[in-house]
Design an enzyme around this catalytic site. Structure first.
Site, PDB file in Angstrom:
ATOM      1  N   ARG A  59      18.695  79.757  48.179  1.00 31.87           N
ATOM      2  CA  ARG A  59      17.472  79.169  47.578  1.00 31.87           C
ATOM      3  C   ARG A  59      16.335  79.351  48.666  1.00 31.87           C
ATOM      4  O   ARG A  59      16.541  79.105  49.935  1.00 31.87           O
ATOM      5  CB  ARG A  59      17.849  77.630  47.580  1.00 31.87           C
ATOM      6  CG  ARG A  59      18.604  77.339  46.136  1.00 31.87           C
ATOM      7  CD  ARG A  59      17.964  77.927  44.994  1.00 31.87           C
ATOM      8  NE  ARG A  59      18.689  77.452  43.662  1.00 31.87           N
ATOM      9  CZ  ARG A  59      19.298  78.228  43.168  1.00 31.87           C
ATOM     10  NH1 ARG A  59      19.744  79.501  43.516  1.00 31.87           N
ATOM     11  NH2 ARG A  59      19.884  77.824  42.004  1.00 31.87           N
TER      12      ARG A  59
ATOM     13  N   GLU B 215       8.984  81.171  44.523  1.00 38.55           N
ATOM     14  CA  GLU B 215       9.366  82.398  43.659  1.00 38.55           C
ATOM     15  C   GLU B 215       9.117  82.570  42.333  1.00 38.55           C
ATOM     16  O   GLU B 215       8.964  83.610  41.777  1.00 38.55           O
ATOM     17  CB  GLU B 215      11.005  82.726  43.823  1.00 38.55           C
ATOM     18  CG  GLU B 215      11.651  81.930  43.318  1.00 38.55           C
ATOM     19  CD  GLU B 215      13.516  82.211  43.617  1.00 38.55           C
ATOM     20  OE1 GLU B 215      13.624  82.586  44.879  1.00 38.55           O
ATOM     21  OE2 GLU B 215      13.897  81.467  42.769  1.00 38.55           O
TER      22      GLU B 215
ATOM     23  N   HIS C 152      15.342  87.232  42.697  1.00 39.81           N
ATOM     24  CA  HIS C 152      16.491  86.387  42.344  1.00 39.81           C
ATOM     25  C   HIS C 152      17.387  86.988  41.281  1.00 39.81           C
ATOM     26  O   HIS C 152      17.658  86.509  40.293  1.00 39.81           O
ATOM     27  CB  HIS C 152      15.855  85.310  41.722  1.00 39.81           C
ATOM     28  CG  HIS C 152      16.820  83.950  42.273  1.00 39.81           C
ATOM     29  ND1 HIS C 152      16.526  82.876  42.448  1.00 39.81           N
ATOM     30  CD2 HIS C 152      18.322  84.034  41.673  1.00 39.81           C
ATOM     31  CE1 HIS C 152      17.275  81.959  42.597  1.00 39.81           C
ATOM     32  NE2 HIS C 152      18.823  82.688  41.858  1.00 39.81           N
TER      33      HIS C 152
HETATM   34  P1  NAD Z   1      29.508  75.574  46.704  1.00 36.91           P
HETATM   35  O1  NAD Z   1      29.099  74.170  46.554  1.00 36.91           O
HETATM   36  O2  NAD Z   1      30.909  76.384  46.497  1.00 36.91           O
HETATM   37  O3  NAD Z   1      29.343  75.666  48.369  1.00 36.91           O
HETATM   38  C1  NAD Z   1      28.177  75.361  49.225  1.00 36.91           C
HETATM   39  C2  NAD Z   1      28.948  74.858  50.616  1.00 36.91           C
HETATM   40  O4  NAD Z   1      27.704  74.583  51.348  1.00 36.91           O
HETATM   41  C3  NAD Z   1      29.527  73.650  50.691  1.00 36.91           C
HETATM   42  O5  NAD Z   1      31.039  74.057  51.214  1.00 36.91           O
HETATM   43  C4  NAD Z   1      28.966  72.718  51.342  1.00 36.91           C
HETATM   44  O6  NAD Z   1      29.917  71.843  52.176  1.00 36.91           O
HETATM   45  C5  NAD Z   1      28.138  73.728  52.441  1.00 36.91           C
HETATM   46  N1  NAD Z   1      26.573  73.020  52.778  1.00 36.91           N
HETATM   47  C6  NAD Z   1      25.828  72.229  52.177  1.00 36.91           C
HETATM   48  N2  NAD Z   1      25.097  71.776  52.848  1.00 36.91           N
HETATM   49  C7  NAD Z   1      25.281  72.603  54.235  1.00 36.91           C
HETATM   50  C8  NAD Z   1      24.535  72.353  55.298  1.00 36.91           C
HETATM   51  N3  NAD Z   1      23.451  71.915  55.700  1.00 36.91           N
HETATM   52  N4  NAD Z   1      25.226  72.855  56.345  1.00 36.91           N
HETATM   53  C9  NAD Z   1      26.486  73.949  56.174  1.00 36.91           C
HETATM   54  N5  NAD Z   1      27.087  73.724  55.072  1.00 36.91           N
HETATM   55  C10 NAD Z   1      26.381  73.037  54.173  1.00 36.91           C
HETATM   56  O7  NAD Z   1      28.263  76.532  46.132  1.00 36.91           O
HETATM   57  P2  NAD Z   1      28.376  77.940  45.885  1.00 36.91           P
HETATM   58  O8  NAD Z   1      28.833  78.035  44.632  1.00 36.91           O
HETATM   59  O9  NAD Z   1      28.967  78.727  46.982  1.00 36.91           O
HETATM   60  O10 NAD Z   1      26.724  78.449  45.667  1.00 36.91           O
HETATM   61  C11 NAD Z   1      25.663  78.311  46.904  1.00 36.91           C
HETATM   62  C12 NAD Z   1      24.423  78.183  46.548  1.00 36.91           C
HETATM   63  O11 NAD Z   1      24.167  79.716  46.177  1.00 36.91           O
HETATM   64  C13 NAD Z   1      24.148  77.552  45.140  1.00 36.91           C
HETATM   65  O12 NAD Z   1      23.817  76.240  45.279  1.00 36.91           O
HETATM   66  C14 NAD Z   1      22.890  78.341  44.859  1.00 36.91           C
HETATM   67  O13 NAD Z   1      21.708  77.745  45.394  1.00 36.91           O
HETATM   68  C15 NAD Z   1      22.891  79.676  45.372  1.00 36.91           C
HETATM   69  N6  NAD Z   1      23.041  80.734  44.087  1.00 36.91           N
HETATM   70  C16 NAD Z   1      22.362  81.798  44.221  1.00 36.91           C
HETATM   71  C17 NAD Z   1      22.411  82.646  43.303  1.00 36.91           C
HETATM   72  C18 NAD Z   1      21.401  83.797  43.189  1.00 36.91           C
HETATM   73  O14 NAD Z   1      21.304  84.550  42.308  1.00 36.91           O
HETATM   74  N7  NAD Z   1      20.519  84.251  44.393  1.00 36.91           N
HETATM   75  C19 NAD Z   1      23.515  82.776  42.345  1.00 36.91           C
HETATM   76  C20 NAD Z   1      24.375  81.506  42.443  1.00 36.91           C
HETATM   77  C21 NAD Z   1      24.287  80.563  43.541  1.00 36.91           C
END
Ligand code: NAD
Length: 331
Positions: free
Chosen positions: A235, A264, A296
């Site tokens: 993000r 964005e 994105h």
């Molecule tokens: P997820 O919930 O499986 O994993 C997120 C991890 O981040 C968790 O293990 C959590 O403990 C950890 N976390 C949270 N805050 C933290 C911090 N300050 N320091 C360290 N670790 C921390 O999520 P996911 O499915 O892996 O997705 C992650 C992110 O990717 C989503 O929240 C979304 O914002 C982003 N995403 C982007 C796209 C894209 O097209 N660019 C697509 C899907 C998801």
């Protein structure tokens, strides 16, 4: 039941139509985004599915939904930061997301951005336009000699780690809640600072939460080595973009791959002439030959968009028929 779908793409339409045929649910759709003006299109629907970068924060959207007795809202994304929880509560709207669809889609985009930067592709492609094929400045680096730092080792972070591991890179990670039994993929470090200081490639995979605002700031950028790359497919507001531009311009880090960026919504899925407001960072970033900005699209594969559409519609259907769904967002 009737579901109205906003932001439908050409490839998603047949998926939605097939789903409607199988379930007997009535659907209607538009390619337009959901906003205070377009919400009227969904009149008569029991549920709404949408996908877009522009956040759905305007109270009028939620108010109109309640007036039209549309009490179900599904975002075709994992991230839920685009929804307004206060208004969901106020108008008693149940919302759902698609928590996991294809982590591989995002992980492969991370790999793409990284490999492009390691082989100086942005610079090469810029030079190509002038038929400049000088080698100076195009020396690359091989991934198997590098250390990848994964911040957030959830669904996407872990698959990303596996991909880089398969190419022979060393993987270190940081997560607030480390996982057990993944020592064969990565080694956890105790702090983000430590990962930032040791990684050649720092890739972000945490959600955006208020406490994660500008997780990567001037201090963390200052710890990174001058040959390192920052990859953000998570993000935009996780990174202090102003500080990042400064770090890139001053050679504090070697490059950045940015699929997500602060503000964005001003440019994603828009041509230049459609950009009513200018993103404050994009012009500057695009002048840098060690930066890739993608709109994105990490999630945007055929496989992922099919799963997103089907899972979003299934969740709305479950909420309507059973009153709950696994992906119901807790308010
Ligand atoms: P997820 O919930 O499986 O994993 C997120 C991890 O981040 C968790 O293990 C959590 O403990 C950890 N976390 C949270 N805050 C933290 C911090 N300050 N320091 C360290 N670790 C921390 O999520 P996911 O499915 O892996 O997705 C992650 C992110 O990717 C989503 O929240 C979304 O914002 C982003 N995403 C982007 C796209 C894209 O097209 N660019 C697509 C899907 C998801």
């Amino acid at each position: 039941m009737k579901i109205f779908i906003f932001g439908i793409g050409k490839k998603e339409q047949p998926v939605a139509e097939q789903w409607a045929k199988q379930t007997g649910v009535q659907i209607d759709f538009t390619a337009q985004e959901l906003n205070a003006q377009t919400i009227s299109l969904a009149k008569g629907a029991d549920g709404i599915s949408f996908q877009q970068m522009a956040p759905v924060y305007d109270e009028k959207i939620y108010q109109t939904m309640a007036e039209n007795k549309t009490f179900l809202l599904g975002t075709r994304s994992a991230g839920i930061d685009g929804l307004n929880k206060e208004y969901l509560k106020k108008y008693q709207i149940n919302a759902c997301n698609v928590p996991v669809y294809s982590p591989r889609a995002i992980a492969e985009h991370v790999l793409t951005l990284t490999m492009m930067l390691l082989r100086q592709m942005p610079r090469l492609l810029q030079r190509e336009q002038q038929q400049n094929f000088i080698l100076d400045g195009l020396i690359g680096r091989e991934i198997h000699e590098l250390t990848v730092g994964v911040v957030g080792t959830g669904h996407i972070g872990l698959v990303t780690a596996q991909l880089f591991k398969a190419l022979g890179a060393t993987i270190i990670g940081y997560d607030k809640y480390p996982k057990n039994d993944i020592e064969h993929i990565l080694t956890y470090r105790d702090s983000l600072e430590d990962v930032a200081a040791k990684a050649d490639i720092l890739t972000l995979h945490t959600p955006y939460l208020p406490e994660n605002h500008h997780l990567i700031d001037q201090k963390i950028l200052g710890l990174m080595n001058s040959d390192s790359l920052l990859i953000n497919t998570a993000r935009g507001p996780l990174v202090d973009t102003q500080a990042l531009i400064h770090a890139l311009q001053n050679g504090q880090i070697a490059g950045a791959g940015l699929d997500t960026l602060e503000d964005e919504m001003f440019y994603v899925n828009k041509t230049k002439s459609q950009q009513v407001e200018q993103n404050p960072y994009i012009e500057k970033l695009l002048t840098l030959d060690n930066v890739i900005v993608s709109p994105h699209i990490a999630f945007y594969t055929l496989q992922a968009s099919k799963i997103l559409m089907e899972n979003s519609l299934n969740s709305l259907y479950a909420l309507y028929t059973e009153g709950t769904a696994d992906s119901l967002i807790q308010l």
